[in-house]
Design a protein around this motif. Structure first.
Motif, PDB file in Angstrom:
ATOM      1  N   ALA A   1      -3.286   5.739  -0.889  1.00 46.62           N
ATOM      2  CA  ALA A   1      -4.577   5.117  -1.186  1.00 46.62           C
ATOM      3  C   ALA A   1      -4.453   3.995  -2.224  1.00 46.62           C
ATOM      4  O   ALA A   1      -5.436   3.346  -2.563  1.00 46.62           O
ATOM      5  CB  ALA A   1      -5.537   6.177  -1.708  1.00 46.62           C
TER       6      ALA A   1
ATOM      7  N   PRO B   1      -9.783   0.659   0.109  1.00 48.57           N
ATOM      8  CA  PRO B   1      -9.824   2.120   0.205  1.00 48.57           C
ATOM      9  C   PRO B   1      -8.531   2.697   0.790  1.00 48.57           C
ATOM     10  O   PRO B   1      -7.690   1.964   1.309  1.00 48.57           O
ATOM     11  CB  PRO B   1     -10.981   2.359   1.160  1.00 48.57           C
ATOM     12  N   GLY B   2      -8.389   4.016   0.711  1.00 45.92           N
ATOM     13  CA  GLY B   2      -7.217   4.685   1.246  1.00 45.92           C
ATOM     14  C   GLY B   2      -7.238   4.784   2.766  1.00 45.92           C
ATOM     15  O   GLY B   2      -6.193   4.785   3.405  1.00 45.92           O
TER      16      GLY B   2
ATOM     17  N   ARG C   1       0.851  -1.193   0.000  1.00 45.53           N
ATOM     18  CA  ARG C   1       0.000   0.000   0.000  1.00 45.53           C
ATOM     19  C   ARG C   1       0.882   1.236   0.000  1.00 45.53           C
ATOM     20  O   ARG C   1       1.824   1.334   0.779  1.00 45.53           O
ATOM     21  CB  ARG C   1      -0.838   0.001   1.274  1.00 45.53           C
TER      22      ARG C   1
END
Ligand SMILES: Cc1cc2nc3c(=O)[nH]c(=O)nc-3n(C[C@H](O)[C@H](O)[C@H](O)COP(=O)(O)OP(=O)(O)OC[C@H]3O[C@@H](n4cnc5c(N)ncnc54)[C@H](O)[C@@H]3O)c2cc1C
Length: 265
Positions: free
Chosen positions: A189, A213-214, A186
């Motif tokens: 986002a 999602p972020g 990651r």
């Protein structure tokens, strides 16, 4: 055991590439751990040891890994141990044993695109580029989809970012080939999910990654993305596991890796 009719140690890459292209059976020699498992008859083995490709450089902005760096060097190098929580050393640390990893090379591991590769699975989620002598510089994901050609992989470049990553692998027994590998990363986002040993080569699950999602993640969202990865990617059978088993395990490994990354601060 393979047969080598001749061995050359070129002093330059252009010379090595020229010899490689001279005959169909001419072959680059890495650590020869894989080659010795086969029965190939090689006219000329092109040994790269004089080309200065055995290095790992911690540069500003990226880590550069020469093709002849060994898996053990990847495992023990300080820059790789510090980057992304040491996820690259972790990914290679279960490959056979230390003596084997002292011999097997990073360049061969990436160039050969083995389905079972632990290294490729983690590199796919880490902003990795590779350099081929003839083919030039390209993203690892692009290289993975290219047809096989006779070329020399010279280096692997991992661009350093604030990315967080986690690696998971399932083996029936220690030091065996993995039944399944999974890596998640990651950067803000943007998420990436890669699954390998399906048993074919590692691939990114692009659609599944978009479900993440972020911000903060719920368990339900993690499960949804893991399930989507298991649906998006194809799985097959081999002696280590069936397609159905791999698909089920994909959900488990990907969910674990997402949870691990989500917990990283
Ligand atoms: C018994 C066994 C178990 C293994 N288990 C695992 C595992 O669990 N997980 C995992 O990730 N990996 C595993 N591997 C693969 C291993 O990690 C290495 O990827 C493999 O041995 C190749 O590295 P090598 O240096 O020995 O290559 P070599 O045997 O020297 O070469 C392999 C191939 O790569 C080509 N090559 C070598 N260097 C280059 C280069 N720079 N450019 C272009 N072509 C090149 C050679 O021509 C040859 O075709 C296993 C290998 C073996 C033999």
């Amino acid at each position: 055991m393979f047969t080598l009719r001749n061995v050359v140690q070129p002093d330059t890459l252009p010379e090595a590439y020229k010899i490689l292209r001279e005959k169909k059976s001419n072959t680059i020699l890495g650590g020869c751990a894989w080659l010795r498992m086969g029965s190939q008859i090689i006219h000329t083995g092109v040994d790269l040891t004089k080309l200065g490709l055995n290095y790992i450089n911690n540069c500003t902005g990226h880590i550069e890994i020469g093709a002849m760096a060994t898996l053990r060097e990847l495992e023990t190098h300080q820059a790789l141990q510090e980057y992304c929580g040491g996820v690259v050393p972790q990914a290679v640390s279960n490959i056979i044993g230390v003596q084997f990893r002292n011999v097997a090379t990073a360049g061969a591991s990436v160039f050969s695109r083995y389905g079972f590769s632990d290294l490729l699975t983690i590199l796919l989620v880490l902003d990795t580029e590779i350099e081929l002598y003839d083919g030039g510089l390209m993203g690892l994901a692009e290289f993975m989809d290219r047809p096989r050609t006779k070329d020399i992989l010279t280096k692997i470049i991992i661009h350093k970012t604030e990315r967080r990553a986690a690696y998971q692998a399932l083996r029936n027994s220690a030091s065996d080939y993995p039944v399944l590998t999974a890596a998640v990363s990651r950067l803000g986002a943007e998420w990436q999910i890669a699954v390998g040993a399906r048993p074919t080569k590692a691939r990114l699950a692009l659609e599944a990654a978009k479900l993440l999602p972020g911000g903060d993640l719920t368990v339900a969202v993690m499960e949804q993305a893991a399930q989507a990865a298991a649906t998006e990617l194809p799985f097959g059978d081999n002696m280590r596991g069936s397609a159905e088993y791999r698909q089920a395990m994909c959900q488990v490994l990907v969910k674990r890796a997402i949870a691990e990354v989500a917990a990283c601060k």
